[in-house]
Motif scaffolding. Sequence first.
Motif, PDB file in Angstrom:
ATOM      1  N   PRO A  34       0.780  -1.247   0.000  1.00 52.83           N
ATOM      2  CA  PRO A  34       0.000   0.000   0.000  1.00 52.83           C
ATOM      3  C   PRO A  34       0.811   1.297   0.000  1.00 52.83           C
ATOM      4  CG  PRO A  34       0.040  -0.931   2.193  1.00 52.83           C
ATOM      5  CD  PRO A  34       0.759  -1.909   1.297  1.00 52.83           C
ATOM      6  N   PHE A  35       1.994   1.282  -0.599  1.00 50.72           N
ATOM      7  CA  PHE A  35       2.769   2.518  -0.717  1.00 50.72           C
ATOM      8  C   PHE A  35       3.737   2.400  -1.885  1.00 50.72           C
ATOM      9  CE2 PHE A  35       5.023  -0.067   2.468  1.00 50.72           C
ATOM     10  CZ  PHE A  35       6.307  -0.133   1.943  1.00 50.72           C
ATOM     11  N   ALA A  36       4.157   3.565  -2.388  1.00 54.79           N
ATOM     12  CA  ALA A  36       5.190   3.607  -3.424  1.00 54.79           C
ATOM     13  C   ALA A  36       6.538   3.336  -2.753  1.00 54.79           C
ATOM     14  CB  ALA A  36       5.207   4.971  -4.105  1.00 54.79           C
ATOM     15  N   ILE A  37       7.384   2.582  -3.403  1.00 54.46           N
ATOM     16  CA  ILE A  37       8.691   2.228  -2.845  1.00 54.46           C
ATOM     17  C   ILE A  37       9.698   3.305  -3.216  1.00 54.46           C
ATOM     18  CG2 ILE A  37      10.538   0.507  -2.826  1.00 54.46           C
ATOM     19  CD1 ILE A  37       8.299  -1.516  -3.773  1.00 54.46           C
ATOM     20  N   LYS A  38      10.277   3.949  -2.200  1.00 52.28           N
ATOM     21  CA  LYS A  38      11.285   4.976  -2.439  1.00 52.28           C
ATOM     22  C   LYS A  38      12.683   4.545  -2.017  1.00 52.28           C
ATOM     23  CE  LYS A  38       8.292   8.992  -2.320  1.00 52.28           C
ATOM     24  NZ  LYS A  38       8.059  10.289  -1.689  1.00 52.28           N
ATOM     25  N   HIS A  61       6.412   4.139   6.237  1.00 54.79           N
ATOM     26  CA  HIS A  61       5.814   2.809   6.152  1.00 54.79           C
ATOM     27  C   HIS A  61       6.907   1.871   5.655  1.00 54.79           C
ATOM     28  CE1 HIS A  61       2.175   5.279   5.929  1.00 54.79           C
ATOM     29  NE2 HIS A  61       1.503   4.199   6.287  1.00 54.79           N
ATOM     30  N   GLN A  62       6.909   0.643   6.144  1.00 55.23           N
ATOM     31  CA  GLN A  62       7.906  -0.332   5.714  1.00 55.23           C
ATOM     32  C   GLN A  62       7.252  -1.681   5.497  1.00 55.23           C
ATOM     33  OE1 GLN A  62      10.621  -0.071   9.113  1.00 55.23           O
ATOM     34  NE2 GLN A  62      12.177   0.731   7.730  1.00 55.23           N
ATOM     35  N   SER A 117       8.743   3.497   2.306  1.00 56.40           N
ATOM     36  CA  SER A 117       7.918   4.477   1.600  1.00 56.40           C
ATOM     37  C   SER A 117       8.603   5.821   1.422  1.00 56.40           C
ATOM     38  CB  SER A 117       6.602   4.688   2.360  1.00 56.40           C
ATOM     39  OG  SER A 117       6.853   5.303   3.619  1.00 56.40           O
ATOM     40  N   GLU A 118       9.717   6.039   2.112  1.00 54.11           N
ATOM     41  CA  GLU A 118      10.399   7.332   2.043  1.00 54.11           C
ATOM     42  C   GLU A 118      11.900   7.141   1.906  1.00 54.11           C
ATOM     43  OE1 GLU A 118       8.576  10.052   1.934  1.00 54.11           O
ATOM     44  OE2 GLU A 118       6.721   8.965   2.386  1.00 54.11           O
ATOM     45  N   HIS A 119      12.574   8.168   1.426  1.00 54.89           N
ATOM     46  CA  HIS A 119      14.028   8.181   1.431  1.00 54.89           C
ATOM     47  C   HIS A 119      14.492   8.311   2.885  1.00 54.89           C
ATOM     48  CE1 HIS A 119      14.365   8.672  -2.949  1.00 54.89           C
ATOM     49  NE2 HIS A 119      13.233   9.339  -2.813  1.00 54.89           N
TER      50      HIS A 119
END
Length: 142
Positions: A34-38, A61-62, A117-119
Amino acid sequence: MFNSSVFNCNVIDLPKIHNRSGNITPIHGDLDIPFAIKRVYYLYDIPGGENRGGHAHYRLHQLLIAASGSFDVILDDGRMRKTVSLNRPNVGLLITPGIWRDLVNFSSGAVLLVLASEHYDATDYIRDYDEFITLTKRETNK
């Protein structure tokens, strides 16, 4: 922000394409998870008896995957705890923001793959458990 519960952290069955010459598990951000992978990283060569994690995130999110071997994830939302064992490369554990996690009981040769989900952002980490508990109590009392 800290409305998170250990019950929001779910095991996700990932696609598994079987072939007689081996399996493959493709993972598409915003589709399979459920998230874009960054960011993608992995932990390996973890000495026996060592623990990892020991922090929470404000926004991140991980998805944690036991790419090889096994380990346990202890999830803590400041009120409840639950332990999830990971030992299959086509299963991931979704961890939402505001959850403290400890990674324990690594098997020999374990590889932990993390999709984020984040850098990387050092300011997103809560590394002190007492501070984490204070933040969760503050949110509960609002």
